[in-house]
Design a protein around this motif. Structure first.
Motif: not given
Ligand SMILES: Nc1ncnc2c1ncn2[C@@H]1O[C@H](COP(=O)(O)OP(=O)(O)OP(=O)(O)O)[C@@H](O)[C@H]1O
Length: 379
Positions: A27-28, A99, A151-152, A234, A291, A296
């Motif tokens: 999603t991101t 996703s 995101t999810g 998110a 993410g 952290n």
């Molecule tokens: N340092 C951090 N600690 C915790 N969460 C974080 C950190 N950095 C980024 N995130 C969170 O990680 C998420 C994005 O992660 P990721 O890119 O893996 O997801 P995505 O690919 O968008 O999601 P999906 O797999 O659900 O489609 C966001 O919610 C973001 O705020």
């Protein structure tokens, strides 16, 4: 990933010069890696040569609609091919791991679409993103459990004999409260409640207002209505984490609740598949990606999730694939050395480490191809 019979297989020669694309659509962001189809036997356990890696935006059809999602997928694949100095005619197989692809009809639509993108006899595979994420941590072997929290969120497991189960992953409306969206939505709700006098005061108010460059919680309503996309909400998770790290009780409670939710999803899947054996003590791999689970130091969400799960299943062997973002290197290698007892990941300091769902997707395509060619050759 051992056992590749380079030279033994007639297909290996046919794949010479060909490439495999592995796509992790989120999603991101969306990542596509390009690997040589005729991969040589790894020089070390789990080494993979990656020709290129391209990144684009959202390809979750539930977030941006089908047309925009497909456009992003095409763009990222073409970019990866260009970066690898090749083109679509060289593509031998593609695995799309995206996703928002849950139902067989979603898969079929994607297959129909991708068949038209590539000429010739290329093979195509479409999987939910959890499948490739699992493969990325286990070097292509589909066994164990994966937890994704981006995101999810979703927990997904596979047994040695191919039984599968999943928990969560149904979107925020249906209870993915451990996801990035879930955490951020709880934080926004806490700010509004504190503002109304319905909940305790929290530093989240100050931190979120500062982050969004607005002047009061009242403006949050307009901000949320302006664009309620899941990834935009998110994106506030790091604010929640740093408030919790600075000792904010409300932020701490939100993160602890999310940890509980994520751990419960894994426990449900492991139980349903008896991945931990009849006595609950067998070892099983748990791959953690996304993410929200990426380390952290002070408030380590994935560390807390692992602690909760290991209270129920002491045999859990966590694998946290590490990703290096050095995208400017055209050809590099990935080393993953899993020690079966601790399943600890190490990587040579001399090499970039890049083990991620997109590589898992490419490895899945690679192993499907290998199996199909063995079947054709009757071996
Ligand atoms: N340092 C951090 N600690 C915790 N969460 C974080 C950190 N950095 C980024 N995130 C969170 O990680 C998420 C994005 O992660 P990721 O890119 O893996 O997801 P995505 O690919 O968008 O999601 P999906 O797999 O659900 O489609 C966001 O919610 C973001 O705020």
């Amino acid at each position: 990933m051992g056992g590749y019979e380079n030279g033994d297989s007639p297909a290996a020669a046919a794949w010479e010069g060909g490439v495999i694309l592995g796509v992790d659509g989120g999603t991101t962001s969306t990542v596509c890696v390009c690997l040589p189809a005729a991969m040589p036997p790894p020089e070390a356990p789990g080494s993979v040569a990656v020709l290129s890696r391209a990144i684009a935006g959202c390809s979750n059809r539930n977030s941006v609609g089908e047309n925009a999602a497909l456009e992003t997928l095409e763009q990222v694949m073409m970019q990866a091919l260009t970066m690898a100095n090749t083109d679509r005619s060289a593509v031998v197989a593609v695995c799309l791991s995206v996703s928002g692809v849950n139902h067989p009809s979603d898969q079929q639509r994607m297959l129909d679409w991708i068949c038209n993108l590539f000429p010739g006899n290329a093979k195509f595979y479409v999987e939910n993103d959890a499948v490739a994420a699992l493969a990325s941590g286990t070097m292509g072997k589909l066994h164990g459990c994966v937890l994704i929290a981006g995101t999810g969120s979703i927990a997904y497991g596979v047994t040695e004999d191919g039984k599968v189960a999943r928990a969560a992953g149904a979107g925020p409306v249906l209870g993915d409260w451990g996801s990035g969206y879930g955490i951020a939505a709880q934080a926004l709700t806490a700010v509004i409640k504190a503002h109304d006098g319905r909940g305790p005061q929290t530093n989240l108010t100050r931190d979120i207002i500062r982050k969004l460059e607005i002047s009061s919680p009242d403006e949050l309503i307009g901000w949320a209505y302006a664009d309620p996309s899941w990834a935009r909400i998110a994106a506030l998770v790091p604010v929640v984490v740093s408030a919790a790290e600075d000792g904010d009780k409300v932020a701490n409670t939100i993160l602890h609740d999310a940890v509980q939710e994520l751990a419960e999803s894994v426990v449900a899947v492991v139980r349903r598949l008896t991945l931990c054996g009849e006595d609950g003590k067998d070892q099983f791999p748990l791959v953690l990606v996304g993410g929200v689970l990426e380390g952290n130091k002070k408030w380590d969400i994935s560390g807390e999730v692992i602690k909760c799960i290991s209270k129920v299943f002491p045999g859990v062997c966590p694998i946290r694939p590490e990703v290096s973002m050095r995208t400017n290197i055209r050809c590099y290698e990935v080393y993953l050395i899993s020690h079966c007892n601790s399943l600890e990941i190490e990587h040579s300091e001399a090499l970039d480490s890049l083990v991620e769902p997109a590589i898992g997707a490419a490895l899945l395509a690679w192993s499907h191809l290998r199996k199909e060619s063995k079947l054709q050759n009757g071996s």
